[in-house]
Design a protein around this motif. Structure first.
Motif, PDB file in Angstrom:
ATOM      1  N   SER A 115      72.442  38.264  90.134  1.00 33.58           N
ATOM      2  CA  SER A 115      72.703  39.631  90.584  1.00 33.58           C
ATOM      3  C   SER A 115      74.002  40.199  90.029  1.00 33.58           C
ATOM      4  O   SER A 115      74.252  41.400  90.131  1.00 33.58           O
ATOM      5  N   ILE A 116      74.838  39.358  89.410  1.00 30.81           N
ATOM      6  CA  ILE A 116      76.052  39.859  88.758  1.00 30.81           C
ATOM      7  C   ILE A 116      75.927  39.756  87.239  1.00 30.81           C
ATOM      8  O   ILE A 116      76.826  40.051  86.483  1.00 30.81           O
ATOM      9  N   GLY A 117      74.734  39.320  86.774  1.00 30.29           N
ATOM     10  CA  GLY A 117      74.448  39.341  85.340  1.00 30.29           C
ATOM     11  C   GLY A 117      74.904  38.131  84.561  1.00 30.29           C
ATOM     12  O   GLY A 117      75.087  38.216  83.348  1.00 30.29           O
ATOM     13  N   LEU A 118      75.055  36.970  85.222  1.00 29.75           N
ATOM     14  CA  LEU A 118      75.599  35.803  84.523  1.00 29.75           C
ATOM     15  C   LEU A 118      74.711  34.565  84.605  1.00 29.75           C
ATOM     16  O   LEU A 118      75.177  33.455  84.393  1.00 29.75           O
ATOM     17  N   SER A 119      73.449  34.734  84.906  1.00 28.90           N
ATOM     18  CA  SER A 119      72.556  33.583  85.006  1.00 28.90           C
ATOM     19  C   SER A 119      72.289  32.974  83.636  1.00 28.90           C
ATOM     20  O   SER A 119      72.264  33.664  82.619  1.00 28.90           O
ATOM     21  N   GLU A 120      72.086  31.656  83.623  1.00 26.88           N
ATOM     22  CA  GLU A 120      71.754  30.930  82.384  1.00 26.88           C
ATOM     23  C   GLU A 120      70.243  30.797  82.206  1.00 26.88           C
ATOM     24  O   GLU A 120      69.791  30.176  81.256  1.00 26.88           O
ATOM     25  N   GLN A 121      69.446  31.350  83.105  1.00 26.94           N
ATOM     26  CA  GLN A 121      68.008  31.079  83.090  1.00 26.94           C
ATOM     27  C   GLN A 121      67.274  31.726  81.916  1.00 26.94           C
ATOM     28  O   GLN A 121      66.199  31.305  81.548  1.00 26.94           O
ATOM     29  N   GLY A 122      67.805  32.784  81.358  1.00 21.54           N
ATOM     30  CA  GLY A 122      67.236  33.280  80.113  1.00 21.54           C
ATOM     31  C   GLY A 122      66.451  34.567  80.157  1.00 21.54           C
ATOM     32  O   GLY A 122      66.508  35.337  79.208  1.00 21.54           O
ATOM     33  N   ASN A 123      65.670  34.816  81.223  1.00 22.35           N
ATOM     34  CA  ASN A 123      64.814  36.001  81.169  1.00 22.35           C
ATOM     35  C   ASN A 123      65.367  37.200  81.944  1.00 22.35           C
ATOM     36  O   ASN A 123      64.749  38.255  81.954  1.00 22.35           O
ATOM     37  N   GLU A 124      66.537  37.033  82.597  1.00 17.20           N
ATOM     38  CA  GLU A 124      67.074  38.139  83.370  1.00 17.20           C
ATOM     39  C   GLU A 124      67.387  39.358  82.498  1.00 17.20           C
ATOM     40  O   GLU A 124      67.101  40.497  82.866  1.00 17.20           O
ATOM     41  N   LEU A 125      67.978  39.117  81.320  1.00 18.14           N
ATOM     42  CA  LEU A 125      68.313  40.239  80.443  1.00 18.14           C
ATOM     43  C   LEU A 125      67.056  40.925  79.922  1.00 18.14           C
ATOM     44  O   LEU A 125      67.017  42.150  79.799  1.00 18.14           O
ATOM     45  N   ALA A 126      66.033  40.137  79.639  1.00 15.76           N
ATOM     46  CA  ALA A 126      64.774  40.733  79.202  1.00 15.76           C
ATOM     47  C   ALA A 126      64.193  41.609  80.303  1.00 15.76           C
ATOM     48  O   ALA A 126      63.640  42.684  80.033  1.00 15.76           O
ATOM     49  N   LEU A 127      64.336  41.172  81.547  1.00 11.40           N
ATOM     50  CA  LEU A 127      63.853  41.970  82.668  1.00 11.40           C
ATOM     51  C   LEU A 127      64.640  43.265  82.799  1.00 11.40           C
ATOM     52  O   LEU A 127      64.079  44.336  83.057  1.00 11.40           O
ATOM     53  N   ILE A 128      65.960  43.174  82.636  1.00 11.40           N
ATOM     54  CA  ILE A 128      66.803  44.365  82.715  1.00 11.40           C
ATOM     55  C   ILE A 128      66.393  45.361  81.632  1.00 11.40           C
ATOM     56  O   ILE A 128      66.283  46.576  81.876  1.00 11.40           O
ATOM     57  N   GLN A 129      66.168  44.860  80.419  1.00  9.61           N
ATOM     58  CA  GLN A 129      65.742  45.742  79.333  1.00  9.61           C
ATOM     59  C   GLN A 129      64.391  46.380  79.639  1.00  9.61           C
ATOM     60  O   GLN A 129      64.173  47.563  79.345  1.00  9.61           O
ATOM     61  N   LEU A 130      63.482  45.608  80.222  1.00 10.02           N
ATOM     62  CA  LEU A 130      62.173  46.132  80.587  1.00 10.02           C
ATOM     63  C   LEU A 130      62.325  47.259  81.609  1.00 10.02           C
ATOM     64  O   LEU A 130      61.677  48.309  81.492  1.00 10.02           O
ATOM     65  N   VAL A 131      63.162  47.052  82.608  1.00 16.99           N
ATOM     66  CA  VAL A 131      63.402  48.083  83.626  1.00 16.99           C
ATOM     67  C   VAL A 131      63.981  49.335  82.989  1.00 16.99           C
ATOM     68  O   VAL A 131      63.547  50.467  83.269  1.00 16.99           O
ATOM     69  N   GLN A 132      64.936  49.156  82.092  1.00 18.06           N
ATOM     70  CA  GLN A 132      65.612  50.306  81.482  1.00 18.06           C
ATOM     71  C   GLN A 132      64.684  51.147  80.617  1.00 18.06           C
ATOM     72  O   GLN A 132      64.838  52.367  80.544  1.00 18.06           O
ATOM     73  N   ARG A 133      63.705  50.520  79.994  1.00 16.50           N
ATOM     74  CA  ARG A 133      62.830  51.285  79.095  1.00 16.50           C
ATOM     75  C   ARG A 133      61.534  51.736  79.767  1.00 16.50           C
ATOM     76  O   ARG A 133      60.676  52.348  79.119  1.00 16.50           O
ATOM     77  N   THR A 134      61.389  51.435  81.058  1.00 13.81           N
ATOM     78  CA  THR A 134      60.209  51.851  81.813  1.00 13.81           C
ATOM     79  C   THR A 134      60.636  52.880  82.848  1.00 13.81           C
ATOM     80  O   THR A 134      61.274  52.527  83.839  1.00 13.81           O
ATOM     81  N   PRO A 135      60.308  54.170  82.656  1.00 16.66           N
ATOM     82  CA  PRO A 135      60.833  55.230  83.527  1.00 16.66           C
ATOM     83  C   PRO A 135      60.642  54.993  85.017  1.00 16.66           C
ATOM     84  O   PRO A 135      61.571  55.178  85.804  1.00 16.66           O
ATOM     85  N   VAL A 136      59.452  54.562  85.436  1.00 12.40           N
ATOM     86  CA  VAL A 136      59.212  54.392  86.864  1.00 12.40           C
ATOM     87  C   VAL A 136      60.089  53.287  87.448  1.00 12.40           C
ATOM     88  O   VAL A 136      60.561  53.387  88.588  1.00 12.40           O
ATOM     89  N   LEU A 137      60.352  52.260  86.668  1.00  8.82           N
ATOM     90  CA  LEU A 137      61.213  51.174  87.131  1.00  8.82           C
ATOM     91  C   LEU A 137      62.682  51.578  87.084  1.00  8.82           C
ATOM     92  O   LEU A 137      63.462  51.200  87.971  1.00  8.82           O
TER      93      LEU A 137
END
Length: 214
Positions: free
Chosen positions: A106-128
């Motif tokens: 939730s502060i943007g520092l996870s090592e798991q790998g897909n959090e940034l991809a999710l953030i990018q998906l949210v940013q490029r999807t208007p409804v999200l």
């Protein structure tokens, strides 16, 4: 507890199913795009019925955003739980430093790998993206309410909540920006605490005397 595990076992199975559905949805959204994936496709891939999906997630948006929104009242909760003698700034700074130490997603520092991809998906999807904005507003309002309940000053509580929420959002965005630019989460985390201290110092003078618990 009953021999068959009783409610505890049922609850664990329900949680496992919800996690499986969520992970399946995330994988499909990241591979094909949010708009291109239907709830029926998610259900089929997760090997559950469409009705089961809706038992856990009310809408398609909830499939992606629901778990993220568990943190919507983190700031308000930190303010309410702070010890006597500490200010709202103290509480927020301690919360952020704790999340940095824990590499909390939730502060943007996870090592798991897909959090940034999710953030990018949210940013490029208007409804999200709209829902994420509303999520931010809800968190700020919750913090303002927590401060208003304590101080009785709705105006200054709203001002303070906006500043504190803004610092948290700015730090998270900075972590995302640096990692997207190629830095590792570990490298960003190495100086994240120092950056957080500087960020809170910027607002502390104006808020240091506000909402200090007696």
């Amino acid at each position: 507890m009953a021999e068959d595990g009783g409610p505890g076992l049922r609850e664990r199975k329900k949680k496992q199913t919800a996690i499986k559905v969520w992970r399946t949805a995330v994988d499909l959204f990241l591979e094909h795009g949010y708009e291109q994936v239907s709830v029926a496709q998610i259900a089929e891939a997760a090997e559950v019925s469409k009705m089961t999906v809706f038992n856990y997630f009310k809408t398609k948006e909830d499939l992606l955003m629901g778990p993220m929104e568990e943190h919507v009242e983190d700031l308000a909760e930190a303010i309410r739980a702070r010890p006597d003698g500490s200010s709202a700034v103290d509480a927020t700074r301690a919360m952020v430093l704790r999340k940095i130490a824990d590499r909390d997603p939730s502060i943007g520092l996870s090592e798991q790998g897909n959090e940034l991809a999710l953030i990018q998906l949210v940013q490029r999807t208007p409804v999200l993206a709209r829902r994420a904005m509303l999520w931010s507003v809800r968190g700020e309002r919750a913090a303002a309410l927590a401060l208003t309940e304590e101080t009785g000053d709705a105006l200054l509580s709203s001002v303070a909540a906006a500043q504190l929420s803004g610092v948290v959002s700015a730090l998270m965005s900075e972590h995302h920006r640096r990692i997207l630019a190629g830095e590792s989460p570990a490298a960003v985390a190495a100086d994240a605490g120092e950056r957080a201290e500087r960020a809170f110092a910027l607002v502390e003078k104006g808020l240091s005397g506000f909402a200090v618990r007696a």
